[in-house]
Design a protein around this motif. Sequence first.
Motif, PDB file in Angstrom:
ATOM      1  N   THR A   1      67.771  43.256 -34.083  1.00  8.20           N
ATOM      2  CA  THR A   1      68.223  44.089 -32.965  1.00  8.20           C
ATOM      3  C   THR A   1      68.994  43.255 -31.941  1.00  8.20           C
ATOM      4  O   THR A   1      69.933  43.741 -31.319  1.00  8.20           O
ATOM      5  N   GLY A   2      68.606  41.977 -31.797  1.00 11.86           N
ATOM      6  CA  GLY A   2      69.336  41.098 -30.881  1.00 11.86           C
ATOM      7  C   GLY A   2      70.739  40.803 -31.365  1.00 11.86           C
ATOM      8  O   GLY A   2      71.715  40.911 -30.608  1.00 11.86           O
ATOM      9  N   VAL A   3      70.874  40.438 -32.640  1.00  9.95           N
ATOM     10  CA  VAL A   3      72.194  40.140 -33.194  1.00  9.95           C
ATOM     11  C   VAL A   3      73.062  41.401 -33.238  1.00  9.95           C
ATOM     12  O   VAL A   3      74.268  41.347 -32.977  1.00  9.95           O
ATOM     13  N   GLY A   4      72.442  42.541 -33.542  1.00  4.54           N
ATOM     14  CA  GLY A   4      73.189  43.798 -33.534  1.00  4.54           C
ATOM     15  C   GLY A   4      73.762  44.093 -32.159  1.00  4.54           C
ATOM     16  O   GLY A   4      74.925  44.506 -32.028  1.00  4.54           O
ATOM     17  N   ARG A   5      72.944  43.880 -31.132  1.00  3.02           N
ATOM     18  CA  ARG A   5      73.434  44.103 -29.772  1.00  3.02           C
ATOM     19  C   ARG A   5      74.515  43.089 -29.404  1.00  3.02           C
ATOM     20  O   ARG A   5      75.441  43.401 -28.646  1.00  3.02           O
ATOM     21  N   ALA A   6      74.404  41.877 -29.947  1.00  4.87           N
ATOM     22  CA  ALA A   6      75.460  40.886 -29.717  1.00  4.87           C
ATOM     23  C   ALA A   6      76.786  41.399 -30.284  1.00  4.87           C
ATOM     24  O   ALA A   6      77.845  41.211 -29.670  1.00  4.87           O
ATOM     25  N   ALA A   7      76.726  42.068 -31.446  1.00  2.00           N
ATOM     26  CA  ALA A   7      77.942  42.660 -32.018  1.00  2.00           C
ATOM     27  C   ALA A   7      78.506  43.725 -31.092  1.00  2.00           C
ATOM     28  O   ALA A   7      79.735  43.876 -30.974  1.00  2.00           O
ATOM     29  N   TYR A   8      77.615  44.456 -30.427  1.00  2.00           N
ATOM     30  CA  TYR A   8      78.051  45.455 -29.447  1.00  2.00           C
ATOM     31  C   TYR A   8      78.854  44.788 -28.331  1.00  2.00           C
ATOM     32  O   TYR A   8      79.927  45.256 -27.951  1.00  2.00           O
ATOM     33  N   TYR A   9      78.345  43.663 -27.815  1.00  2.00           N
ATOM     34  CA  TYR A   9      79.045  42.989 -26.723  1.00  2.00           C
ATOM     35  C   TYR A   9      80.342  42.343 -27.199  1.00  2.00           C
ATOM     36  O   TYR A   9      81.332  42.313 -26.457  1.00  2.00           O
ATOM     37  N   VAL A  10      80.340  41.805 -28.418  1.00  2.00           N
ATOM     38  CA  VAL A  10      81.572  41.226 -28.968  1.00  2.00           C
ATOM     39  C   VAL A  10      82.661  42.294 -29.035  1.00  2.00           C
ATOM     40  O   VAL A  10      83.834  42.026 -28.746  1.00  2.00           O
ATOM     41  N   ALA A  11      82.278  43.512 -29.388  1.00  2.00           N
ATOM     42  CA  ALA A  11      83.251  44.607 -29.430  1.00  2.00           C
ATOM     43  C   ALA A  11      83.574  45.123 -28.030  1.00  2.00           C
ATOM     44  O   ALA A  11      84.718  45.443 -27.727  1.00  2.00           O
ATOM     45  N   GLU A  12      82.546  45.185 -27.162  1.00  2.00           N
ATOM     46  CA  GLU A  12      82.732  45.819 -25.862  1.00  2.00           C
ATOM     47  C   GLU A  12      83.577  44.988 -24.903  1.00  2.00           C
ATOM     48  O   GLU A  12      84.397  45.541 -24.157  1.00  2.00           O
ATOM     49  N   ILE A  13      83.393  43.674 -24.908  1.00  2.00           N
ATOM     50  CA  ILE A  13      84.076  42.837 -23.919  1.00  2.00           C
ATOM     51  C   ILE A  13      85.598  42.990 -24.008  1.00  2.00           C
ATOM     52  O   ILE A  13      86.259  43.269 -22.997  1.00  2.00           O
TER      53      ILE A  13
END
Length: 531
Positions: A444-456
């Motif tokens: 869940t942590g790495v998945g959320r990191a993917a969210y931020y990589v896309a969001e930024i």
Amino acid sequence: MSTGIKAKDEVHGGEQVDAVYPEVLVNPDLMGDAVDGENREHEMGVWEAVKSHPWACLWAFIMCFTIVMESFDMFLSGNFVALPAFQRRYGVQVEGSGWTIPTRWQSALFQSGQCGAFIGVFLAGPITNLLGYRWTTMLALILMNATIFISFFADSLTVLTVGQALEGVPWGLFIANSPAYASEIVPLALRGACTATLQMSWSIGSIIVAGATYGYNQRDDQWSWRIPLALQWIFPTPLLVLIFLAPESPWWLVRHGRKEEALRSIERLGEKSGKNSQQTLAMMERTVEIEAQIGGTPSLLDLIKGTDLRRTIITCLMYASQNFAGNLIANQATFFFEQAGISTNKSFQLNLINSCLSFVANACSWFLTAWFGRRTIYLWGTATNVVLLFILGICASVPTSNAINYAQACLGIIISFVFAGTLGPISYTIISETSSVRLRALSTGVGRAAYYVAEIPMIYLASQMLNPTGWNLAGKCGYVWGSTACVCWGMAFFFLPELKHRSYRESDILFNRKVPARKFKSTIIDVKDNE
């Protein structure tokens, strides 16, 4: 029926497994308990689960409510750039548009918190594996209380940006732990509804922000943004007390060999019957042992090995796709309304309406998760927003008028409503169900990191599209988000499996057998399989 088992440690490839229960797979009594516990989960209806596990529902909601702080700050940053006093204090004069915050600073304010959260989500997995969900979240709440001071006393955009970045670190811990904890403490029938409350916490945060900024937007001094910033202190301390009182996830306790504590946790969550709690414990031991035979102590590298790579990719895609289906319009709703031609005061009113409607949509998602599958909700919700986003782009392309301006504003609200009722909440359910129990905190942590990589980068793109000092596209951004939402729909159609009504053991087996995504629903798994 005795279940007195000592936790054992085994070594796999030089690594120590936290908690291995080989007896549960060979002892017929324990195996019978595990099978009965899983069958009872499958047979339990939604209402029966609510009545038998009210405390589990409460603790899941409280843990998910920590997300309100990330939501609050995210929406607050989006509203700052539309506050007249804030614009005059930190903005530049643009001919034809008045005072506005330069695009680079808009992006910095929106992105800094996400950069901090990016660090937080990578810290979440190792810390949670070591300390557990409760203590990790409590440490994050203490850190949140401290970092709010920097934002509140900031006297420049630079210091405010730094404050937002530091606040982002505990956000990362909250968002990594909340869906995992909620999915682990409630019965199978409630997993969808309880994890979907994460999106409701986002809406609650946006409602508070919308109400506060609407109430203070006509102030002509620094308190128009400092008072909303101070409201962040409402949440951490009460939540700290409540989470201290909450039970630890029994799945985490079982995996760490703390069987007696796991049994007490199961009983606190709703299993008052001694027989039922023993069966639930045996079911957990069985799943943990099956997963422990596959790998040793969890590590980030495990996320890209074997069948876990597929699960990690699905988790990352689900998280990242939240940024590509119109959600960034909701995050900057007030500024979007202003750029659509609505007056400042009306824009803040519409933002408050938008936030309240999103809350209603979140409540509707509880019923949708009970009636329809995860895959169905995601695909239909994304398809609906694709159509609405292209209609928004068309409206923005015709000659402007008062009616067209309000049409764009209404479409922005409808797009936010659809997101908040379908693909937004169901994404959290999918994420929490896709990962294995052994790797859940890391996944869940790495998945959320993917969210931020896309969001930024998407935040920068969204600011560039809306800002008068950028591309000034206003509603024409619907063409861009509609196109990216099409890509999300296509990937989900081919790669997203249906995990509704599947126990964690069944999910492990389906992934280990490499079943195609579209056949997950129809594949039958024998209750005695221990693959």
